[in-house]
Design an enzyme around this catalytic site. Sequence first.
Site, PDB file in Angstrom:
ATOM      1  N   TYR A  94       0.797  -1.227   0.000  1.00 12.52           N
ATOM      2  CA  TYR A  94       0.000   0.000   0.000  1.00 12.52           C
ATOM      3  C   TYR A  94       0.833   1.282   0.000  1.00 12.52           C
ATOM      4  O   TYR A  94       0.495   2.231  -0.732  1.00 12.52           O
ATOM      5  CB  TYR A  94      -0.988  -0.021   1.168  1.00 12.52           C
ATOM      6  CG  TYR A  94      -2.215  -0.855   0.857  1.00 12.52           C
ATOM      7  CD1 TYR A  94      -3.305  -0.306   0.197  1.00 12.52           C
ATOM      8  CD2 TYR A  94      -2.266  -2.201   1.192  1.00 12.52           C
ATOM      9  CE1 TYR A  94      -4.428  -1.071  -0.106  1.00 12.52           C
ATOM     10  CE2 TYR A  94      -3.378  -2.985   0.885  1.00 12.52           C
ATOM     11  CZ  TYR A  94      -4.451  -2.408   0.235  1.00 12.52           C
ATOM     12  OH  TYR A  94      -5.544  -3.178  -0.087  1.00 12.52           O
ATOM     13  N   GLU A 136      -8.709  -6.838   4.641  1.00 16.18           N
ATOM     14  CA  GLU A 136      -8.008  -7.978   4.053  1.00 16.18           C
ATOM     15  C   GLU A 136      -7.336  -8.846   5.117  1.00 16.18           C
ATOM     16  O   GLU A 136      -7.236 -10.061   4.951  1.00 16.18           O
ATOM     17  CB  GLU A 136      -6.994  -7.466   3.030  1.00 16.18           C
ATOM     18  CG  GLU A 136      -7.687  -6.905   1.781  1.00 16.18           C
ATOM     19  CD  GLU A 136      -6.824  -5.957   0.966  1.00 16.18           C
ATOM     20  OE1 GLU A 136      -5.587  -5.922   1.201  1.00 16.18           O
ATOM     21  OE2 GLU A 136      -7.383  -5.240   0.109  1.00 16.18           O
TER      22      GLU A 136
END
Length: 401
Positions: A94, A136
């Site tokens: 990310y 997630e």
Amino acid sequence: MNENQRNIISSTVPVLREGGLALTSHFYKRLFLHHPELKNSFNMGNQKSGKQQQALAMAVLAYAEHIANPGVLLPELERIGHKHVSLDIRPEHYPIVGNHLLASIKEVLGDAATPEILEAWELAYQELADLMIKLEAKMYQDQSSLPGGWTGWRPFVVSKKVDESEEITSFYLKPSDGGKVVRHIPGQFISLKVFLPDLGLNQARQYSLSNVPNDNEYRISVKRENDSRLNINGMISNHLHDRIEEGGIVNLSAPAGSFTLVEPLNRPLTLISGGVGVTPLLSMLETMAASTLTHPLTWVHACRNKSVHAFRKPVQQLASSHTLIEQHVFYDAVDAQDKKEGIKEGPMDLEKLPPLREDSRFYICGPAGFIKAQHAALLEMGFPQESIFFEEFGPQTIHLN
């Protein structure tokens, strides 16, 4: 983020509507220039076709439009999370994406990207990243905690290949360590990763699971692509057909995906498929047929002709042996024998069927144009939006709900 920063994000919505695709296209070029190793994680077929850039542009726009209440996007974020988990996207990815997204905003917008806009988008991206990482993490935990579960990539043996039609072949996959597998939920997919010598890259593609859930093996049913302008997704499918034999090894991620039957199963079901879109719906059909079916189930399928009609006989047998299962098939062109068997001439036209049950739930899978046409037809017939579910293979570019 404070209210002023959220207002700044909202103010960029017109810019994203006009130039979002240019932004995401620039972003991916920049990302792969600085991190070429990520080409092994991203689907380069979707990059080449532009579908991934379009999907990201739509997602960024939706986030900006709902920045005041991003919770309304949770179903969409969960769908994206399932895709990420299936590709083994981890928290460390990310910051890389965030850095290049912000740099792309600055480079594409130029002087219009003021320090205030960049600061607001940095905070907005971090909030979104934190939300996705948390979402997630739970998915990974759920996958690993189930019997036979795992995360990441696991080697499987192709135990059997079975031709289902002239174009579609089923691959039966068992863990190479002899262990058990997670029982998938009908409608889910796995990611399969192979090395493509022609590209020099590892590439992954999602394939719907077409079998009844069990503890021992998975089945995917893959269409051979015959188009001379073969894209990378087609290269992966054809690699399986041409280069992966029984006994070969492929790497799989655990089952993922949210295109599953809504509980409780206390209403009639109508399963509508086009071509290879039959695969997730077949898993639903066979699973329901193997359990106690208490409500009517209508099966509607369309393809070009009987030579490419996968799973024709198994579905016929289910329909003839279960009084609650009703089958309707459309071919682009029909012959005398097809007419004798009740095959309707296509393209699919739901108006040609006996009246569909007004309390039914509808599940649609097939090419994008097919999904749009059947979705529109159902709405025109008066069925409510919330009763219609669909699955688009690849990055989602269809937004009908």
